[in-house]
Design a protein around this motif. Structure first.
Motif, PDB file in Angstrom:
ATOM      1  N   VAL A  26      46.266  21.812  57.861  1.00  0.00           N
ATOM      2  CA  VAL A  26      47.640  21.317  57.795  1.00  0.00           C
ATOM      3  C   VAL A  26      47.667  19.886  57.294  1.00  0.00           C
ATOM      4  CG1 VAL A  26      49.656  20.648  59.131  1.00  0.00           C
ATOM      5  CG2 VAL A  26      48.510  22.791  59.609  1.00  0.00           C
ATOM      6  N   PHE A  27      46.810  19.054  57.875  1.00  0.00           N
ATOM      7  CA  PHE A  27      46.871  17.643  57.523  1.00  0.00           C
ATOM      8  C   PHE A  27      46.284  17.369  56.144  1.00  0.00           C
ATOM      9  CE2 PHE A  27      47.314  17.409  62.208  1.00  0.00           C
ATOM     10  CZ  PHE A  27      48.565  16.829  62.221  1.00  0.00           C
ATOM     11  N   GLN A  28      45.457  18.294  55.627  1.00  0.00           N
ATOM     12  CA  GLN A  28      44.902  18.100  54.280  1.00  0.00           C
ATOM     13  C   GLN A  28      45.665  18.887  53.225  1.00  0.00           C
ATOM     14  OE1 GLN A  28      40.911  19.345  54.964  1.00  0.00           O
ATOM     15  NE2 GLN A  28      40.246  17.328  55.673  1.00  0.00           N
ATOM     16  N   ARG A  29      46.747  19.544  53.622  1.00  0.00           N
ATOM     17  CA  ARG A  29      47.541  20.366  52.700  1.00  0.00           C
ATOM     18  C   ARG A  29      46.675  21.369  51.964  1.00  0.00           C
ATOM     19  NH1 ARG A  29      50.338  15.350  50.209  1.00  0.00           N
ATOM     20  NH2 ARG A  29      51.605  14.690  51.963  1.00  0.00           N
ATOM     21  N   ASP A  30      45.805  22.015  52.698  1.00  0.00           N
ATOM     22  CA  ASP A  30      44.890  22.988  52.115  1.00  0.00           C
ATOM     23  C   ASP A  30      45.579  24.360  52.156  1.00  0.00           C
ATOM     24  OD1 ASP A  30      42.863  24.726  51.571  1.00  0.00           O
ATOM     25  OD2 ASP A  30      41.365  23.669  52.773  1.00  0.00           O
ATOM     26  N   TYR A  31      46.400  24.642  51.140  1.00  0.00           N
ATOM     27  CA  TYR A  31      47.195  25.887  51.138  1.00  0.00           C
ATOM     28  C   TYR A  31      46.363  27.157  51.315  1.00  0.00           C
ATOM     29  CZ  TYR A  31      51.311  23.396  49.251  1.00  0.00           C
ATOM     30  OH  TYR A  31      52.361  22.562  49.053  1.00  0.00           O
ATOM     31  N   PRO A  32      45.342  27.372  50.493  1.00  0.00           N
ATOM     32  CA  PRO A  32      44.633  28.660  50.584  1.00  0.00           C
ATOM     33  C   PRO A  32      44.065  28.913  51.975  1.00  0.00           C
ATOM     34  CG  PRO A  32      43.998  27.491  48.608  1.00  0.00           C
ATOM     35  CD  PRO A  32      44.809  26.537  49.420  1.00  0.00           C
ATOM     36  N   THR A  33      43.524  27.867  52.609  1.00  0.00           N
ATOM     37  CA  THR A  33      42.950  28.045  53.932  1.00  0.00           C
ATOM     38  C   THR A  33      44.038  28.382  54.949  1.00  0.00           C
ATOM     39  OG1 THR A  33      41.225  26.483  53.375  1.00  0.00           O
ATOM     40  CG2 THR A  33      41.544  26.936  55.707  1.00  0.00           C
ATOM     41  N   LEU A  34      45.165  27.638  54.875  1.00  0.00           N
ATOM     42  CA  LEU A  34      46.270  27.895  55.800  1.00  0.00           C
ATOM     43  C   LEU A  34      46.774  29.324  55.684  1.00  0.00           C
ATOM     44  CD1 LEU A  34      48.741  24.899  55.917  1.00  0.00           C
ATOM     45  CD2 LEU A  34      47.501  25.969  57.786  1.00  0.00           C
ATOM     46  N   GLU A  35      46.956  29.741  54.435  1.00  0.00           N
ATOM     47  CA  GLU A  35      47.423  31.109  54.193  1.00  0.00           C
ATOM     48  C   GLU A  35      46.473  32.102  54.826  1.00  0.00           C
ATOM     49  OE1 GLU A  35      49.537  30.817  49.795  1.00  0.00           O
ATOM     50  OE2 GLU A  35      47.466  31.460  49.988  1.00  0.00           O
ATOM     51  N   ALA A  36      45.184  31.903  54.550  1.00  0.00           N
ATOM     52  CA  ALA A  36      44.189  32.863  55.025  1.00  0.00           C
ATOM     53  C   ALA A  36      44.165  32.924  56.547  1.00  0.00           C
ATOM     54  CB  ALA A  36      42.810  32.485  54.484  1.00  0.00           C
ATOM     55  N   VAL A  37      44.204  31.737  57.197  1.00  0.00           N
ATOM     56  CA  VAL A  37      44.126  31.733  58.658  1.00  0.00           C
ATOM     57  C   VAL A  37      45.370  32.374  59.278  1.00  0.00           C
ATOM     58  CG1 VAL A  37      44.079  30.285  60.709  1.00  0.00           C
ATOM     59  CG2 VAL A  37      42.626  29.722  58.786  1.00  0.00           C
TER      60      VAL A  37
END
Lengths: 318, 299
Positions: free
Chosen positions: A274-285
């Motif tokens: 969330v804090f790194q704006r890592d879209y692909p990881t957020l989506e996957a989790v």
């Protein structure tokens, strides 16, 4: 039976698709353009354009969603822009940690919660009932992260029995791994135990009032057989359902426990993402969590319907 | 027909009925007879009083730092519960922390209930297609743990008190919908509701005059369980940095900071936890007694 399972599977599939849309839309509406975040504050216009193109950020949302689902179905979860690693390899490292923590906590919860619940129901209104109920309410009221910090204070800072943080893989060093897990599992397991105890007690009390239990007693069966065999079987299925529904709550607890004990699991991955704006990881989790919740509850329902014909018969016509 | 209308008026206006007043009085007595429920009730009243009277009670400004007086331990001169890493008075911060904590817990429950009860009633009253759509939507909400919702909202709109309330409120929606739907399904088949429908009462009047007043007990019980849950949730969110934002004092974020200084001053980590525990325990004990009083079949 077949019809019930098909209906249930269909409903789960619809839920799954809806959940994936929620995840996709949610993640895409995050502020802070990912291309800007990646190319840095001073990134050149060319770099920005290249990144926008590489991640398909210039296409319409619907196309992006279809692309994304297509990728997912082929097993591609994307690449984390922060680490440059594929999200699937990141998950492969994180999932075992969270899975171990979750499974061990549920086991601890079952070992404590189920007998306590049965005991409280059987000795209803007696000291044991009040005591276990009070302990369970206590367990529900304690903030898990604070409990974790207290354990660290006591067993790491003061007595140096368990490490306060860190993690060794189960396969490289099982003993150290279990030592790392003791405190987090106690923290989470006690919460699970509290929930299970209360459900077990309520379910048991209801079953003990039913006609067939009265019949069993009237037949002269011993109290042990009535409770252990007849009543337990009928009340435990409801507890399994509750456990399935509580899975989401448990995962929130897992995340914060990982944060307290610095375990490299899914929870910490999510918060970092969330804090790194890592879209692909957020989506996957988010998708992984939602999918596992839906699948687990589908399986619970299947098992339940096998054990209890009343459900599948009623479910077929409802 | 006269028997039917008498029936309707009893249920429709329970307050005017002697039997119901006595029943309520008896329930209150049942509730207060249990020592845990009584203690919980007193605790809840005290915590609410502390939150309301915070400016009068707290000895210092909760956000004023004093760098000449860092990490002073409890019972030190001038600071009953000591000071933190910025020299702020811990007692004052705990007192003000009660405000944001209660605010999130209570408002989240109100948000969740106000949204979910009408939806649940519509689902149970009209059944059919509307019902299955609503049930699918609750399934989708259930698939996301409140932390995922909160983290998502925090990421989209920035972390704040409002987002914490919204996330914890949304997370309550599925269970409140299920309860009000289930109650509606059961009540709908009862004679007094059937009579009201047959006598030409509009759906609106059936729902507000007959359905809603008769499902208050399970809803109150649900709310009494939901509030401490939301309080814990709010502490968890501020612990992770996605809830109430500094400098506003919140128990969760006080704990998060305290973990950093755990070797210097462990009191900082112990005290906010006690505050959370006392609050949730009071609500849970009171709610548990309330459930037994309102729904004797569960005790």
């Amino acid at each position: 039976m077949k019809r019930y399972l098909l209906r249930r599977a269909g409903a789960s599939l619809i839920t799954l698709i809806a959940a994936s849309m929620v995840v996709f839309i949610g993640v895409r509406s995050l502020p802070g353009n990912m291309a800007v975040a990646l190319s840095g504050e001073n990134g050149s216009a060319a770099a920005l354009a290249a990144i926008t193109k590489e991640f398909g950020l210039d296409k319409p949302l619907v196309i992006q969603y279809v692309d994304w689902v297509g990728q997912l179905l082929r097993g591609h979860l994307g690449v984390s822009p922060q680490t440059g690693l594929t999200v699937s390899s990141e998950l492969a490292q994180r999932v075992p940690v969270t899975l171990e923590l979750t499974v061990l906590s549920i086991l601890l919860g079952i070992v404590i919660g189920i007998p306590a619940g049965i005991g409280a129901a059987v000795r209803r209104g007696k000291a044991l009932d009040y005591a276990s109920n009070a302990v369970a309410l206590f367990g529900l009221s304690v903030p898990s992260f604070w409990f974790g910090i207290l354990l660290i204070l006591l067993f790491s800072v003061k007595f140096h029995i368990f490490p306060s943080s860190g993690y060794v893989s189960l396969f490289s060093n099982p003993v150290e791994n279990l030592k790392d897990m003791v405190m987090p599992v106690v923290v989470l397991g006690s919460g699970v135990a509290a929930i299970l105890m209360r459900q077990m007690r309520a379910g048991m009390l209801e079953t003990l009032r039913s006609d067939y239990v009265r019949t069993a007693r009237a037949k002269g069966l011993s109290e042990k057989v009535v409770i252990g065999k007849h009543a337990l079987r009928n009340s435990i299925t409801a507890v399994v359902t509750v456990l399935g529904l509580q899975f989401g709550v448990l995962l929130s607890g897992v995340a914060v426990t990982e944060q307290v004990f610095l375990l490299p699991g899914l929870g910490r991955l999510t918060i970092d993402a969330v804090f790194q704006r890592d879209y692909p990881t957020l989506e996957a989790v988010a998708l992984l969590v939602a999918t596992s919740y839906i699948v687990i509850n589908f399986l619970v329902d299947v098992v339940y319907s096998v054990l209890n014909p009343r459900i599948r018969l009623a479910g077929g016509s409802a | 027909m006269s028997a039917v209308s008498a029936d309707v008026s009893i249920v429709g206006h329970p307050v005017h009925n002697q039997v119901h007043v006595e029943k309520r009085y008896r329930r209150l007595k049942v509730l207060l007879r249990r020592p845990t429920a009584l203690a919980g009730g007193i605790g809840v009243v005290l915590i609410i009083a502390v939150a309301i009277l915070a400016p009068l009670i707290s000895p210092y400004n909760p956000t004023a730092s004093n760098f000449s007086d860092l990490f002073s331990s409890p019972f030190s001169t001038g600071h009953l519960l000591g000071t933190d890493q910025l020299g702020r008075d811990t007692l004052s911060r705990l007192v003000y922390g009660a405000r944001s904590t209660l605010e999130v817990g209570v408002l989240a429950t109100i948000v969740g209930t106000i949204v979910a009860v009408p939806v649940g009633i519509i689902s149970g009253y009209y059944r059919g297609f509307v019902d299955s759509i609503i049930m699918r939507i609750t399934d989708v909400i259930l698939a996301f743990p409140f932390l995922v919702i909160a983290v998502g909202l925090a990421a989209i709109f920035g972390p704040s008190l409002q987002n914490a309330i919204l996330a914890l409120g949304i997370a309550q929606i599925p269970s409140v919908i299920r309860i009000s739907r289930g109650e509606t399904l059961g009540l709908r088949e009862q004679e007094f509701i059937q009579a009201a429908i047959a006598s030409g009462a509009s759906d609106f009047s059936v729902i507000f005059r007959y359905l809603l007043p008769n499902m208050m007990s399970p809803l109150v019980v649900q709310a009494s369980i939901a509030i401490p849950g939301a309080i814990l949730g709010s502490a968890l969110l501020s612990f992770l940095g996605v809830g109430v934002q500094p400098p506003t004092p919140a128990w969760g974020s006080m704990l998060a900071t305290a973990q950093t200084y755990i070797y210097q001053d462990y009191w900082l980590a112990v005290l906010p936890g006690i505050a959370i525990l006392v609050t949730t325990l009071s609500f849970n004990f009171f709610g548990d007694g309330l459930r037994d009083a309102l729904d004797p079949s569960l005790s």
